[in-house]
Design a protein around this motif. Structure first.
Motif, short mmCIF file in Angstrom:
data_model
loop_
_atom_site.label_atom_id
_atom_site.label_comp_id
_atom_site.label_asym_id
_atom_site.label_seq_id
_atom_site.Cartn_x
_atom_site.Cartn_y
_atom_site.Cartn_z
N LYS A 226 54.07 -17.92 -16.53
CA LYS A 226 54.01 -19.21 -16.91
C LYS A 226 52.66 -20.07 -16.36
N GLU A 227 52.25 -19.80 -15.09
CA GLU A 227 50.98 -20.45 -14.65
C GLU A 227 49.86 -19.82 -15.42
N SER A 228 49.92 -18.61 -15.87
CA SER A 228 48.64 -18.18 -16.60
C SER A 228 48.62 -18.89 -17.99
N LEU A 229 49.74 -19.23 -18.51
CA LEU A 229 49.74 -19.74 -19.93
C LEU A 229 49.43 -21.24 -19.88
N THR A 230 49.23 -21.87 -18.80
CA THR A 230 49.02 -23.16 -18.46
C THR A 230 47.57 -23.18 -18.16
N ILE A 231 47.00 -22.28 -17.57
CA ILE A 231 45.41 -22.60 -17.21
C ILE A 231 44.70 -21.48 -18.06
N LYS A 232 45.32 -20.52 -18.68
CA LYS A 232 44.45 -19.77 -19.53
C LYS A 232 45.41 -19.45 -20.89
N PRO A 233 45.45 -20.36 -21.72
CA PRO A 233 46.35 -20.17 -22.76
C PRO A 233 45.90 -19.25 -23.65
N PHE A 234 44.83 -18.72 -23.80
CA PHE A 234 44.43 -17.46 -24.53
C PHE A 234 43.96 -16.05 -23.69
N GLY A 235 44.73 -16.30 -22.47
CA GLY A 235 44.77 -15.12 -21.80
C GLY A 235 43.50 -14.81 -20.98
N TRP A 236 43.91 -13.73 -19.98
CA TRP A 236 42.55 -13.54 -19.06
C TRP A 236 41.78 -12.22 -19.72
N GLY A 237 42.50 -11.53 -20.58
CA GLY A 237 41.75 -10.37 -21.04
C GLY A 237 42.50 -8.98 -20.99
N LEU A 238 42.00 -8.29 -21.76
CA LEU A 238 42.76 -6.77 -21.61
C LEU A 238 42.60 -6.19 -20.27
N ASN A 239 43.77 -5.51 -19.84
CA ASN A 239 43.91 -4.98 -18.54
C ASN A 239 43.37 -5.97 -17.43
N ARG A 240 43.53 -7.30 -17.65
CA ARG A 240 42.97 -8.15 -16.40
C ARG A 240 44.19 -9.12 -15.93
N TYR A 241 45.47 -8.29 -15.92
CA TYR A 241 46.65 -8.95 -15.48
C TYR A 241 46.28 -9.21 -13.87
N SER A 242 45.81 -8.39 -13.27
CA SER A 242 45.55 -8.42 -11.82
C SER A 242 44.89 -9.75 -11.66
N GLU A 243 43.82 -10.43 -12.56
CA GLU A 243 43.06 -11.67 -12.02
C GLU A 243 44.05 -12.62 -12.28
N GLY A 244 45.06 -12.82 -13.02
CA GLY A 244 46.07 -13.92 -12.84
C GLY A 244 46.79 -13.50 -12.04
N PHE A 245 47.45 -12.44 -11.66
CA PHE A 245 48.36 -12.39 -10.37
C PHE A 245 47.50 -12.65 -8.93
N ASP A 246 46.19 -12.33 -9.07
CA ASP A 246 45.48 -12.58 -7.76
C ASP A 246 45.45 -14.34 -7.82
N TYR A 247 45.09 -14.86 -8.82
CA TYR A 247 45.12 -16.41 -8.90
C TYR A 247 46.29 -17.04 -8.61
N TYR A 248 47.30 -16.58 -8.92
CA TYR A 248 48.52 -17.04 -8.47
C TYR A 248 48.98 -16.98 -7.00
#
Length: 260
Positions: free
Chosen positions: A141-163
């Motif tokens: 939910k947070e990622s779609l708000t700040i990065k509606p087009f995603g963090w990039g392939l295999n970069r889920y960890s960056e969204g995780f760390d940001y949260y």
């Protein structure tokens, strides 16, 4: 002996069972094959997991609602019986129920500050799996708000760390929220949305078009669709469960038929 966790068996079992049931009741099979499938089903029940039950239940509902006319009466009866059985198990099985109860002082764990204190949630009778699942939902939910087009392939960890920086885990969280499911997002649904954002909707549309495509054999759908659905619910990344391979097969099969 074969799977490190029961949920890993649960990721592939729905596809095997749903496909095999249709074969057993509609085509000639020798006694050995039928016995093998029955034994496999019993093993799935003994080593039962919420992943298996929810994955099989949702897969059956989706397949029957979109391909009802392609199924025989025998298959429909068996599938309906299985839906009733799985639904009852999820409702009345205490262990399964706890998977959906991430309690924290009787409140809903969807609140930001409640998810961040895992230890108190567990002491209140909550589920670690549910806590991690809902936290992943909040990361999405947070990622779609700040990065509606995603963090990039295999970069889920960056969204995780940001949260985690924005909502740091509270004291007593056993430090689990700092690393558990940091890369796989608990399931591939969350992982896709975090990494590709709104672009991931294209993939979901392609899967749906494959599902309703009458040029694709029902046997093929009965095997591939449960694999996709189960890993969208409880995945292990794009590669460990063959998710990316199945997605490519689904896409190329539609181009092969040249009918959309």
């Amino acid at each position: 002996l074969l799977f490190y966790e029961n949920s890993h068996l649960g990721m592939i079992a729905p596809a095997v069972l749903i496909y095999s049931i249709n074969k057993i009741f509609n085509k000639k099979n020798n006694a050995l094959m039928t016995s093998f499938i029955i034994a496999f089903f019993i093993i799935c029940l003994i080593k039962s997991s919420t992943t298996f039950m929810v994955g099989a239940l949702i897969s059956l509902i989706v397949l029957m609602s979109t391909n009802f006319r392609l199924l025989t009466k025998k298959t429909i009866i068996v599938y309906l019986s299985l839906i009733i059985f799985l639904s009852s198990s999820l409702i009345f099985n205490k262990e399964c129920r706890t998977r959906f109860v991430p309690k924290y002082d009787g409140e809903n764990i969807l609140s930001e500050n409640l998810t961040n204190n895992l230890e108190k949630s567990l002491k209140a009778g909550g589920s670690l799996s549910a806590g991690l699942f809902y936290r992943s939902f909040l990361i999405t939910k947070e990622s779609l708000t700040i990065k509606p087009f995603g963090w990039g392939l295999n970069r889920y960890s960056e969204g995780f760390d940001y949260y985690n920086k924005k909502y740091p885990p509270g004291e007593g969280s056993l430090d689990l929220f700092n690393h558990l499911n940091r890369n796989d997002g608990v399931n591939n649904f969350n992982k896709l949305l975090v990494e590709f954002g709104l672009f991931s909707l294209v993939l979901f549309v392609l899967i749906f078009k494959y599902l309703i495509n009458r040029n694709i054999s029902i046997d093929e759908k009965l095997f591939l669709i449960p694999l996709i659905i189960t890993q969208l619910i409880r995945g292990a990344g794009y590669f460990n469960g063959g998710f990316i391979l199945i997605v490519l097969i689904i896409i190329f099969r539609q181009f092969d038929k040249k009918k959309w």
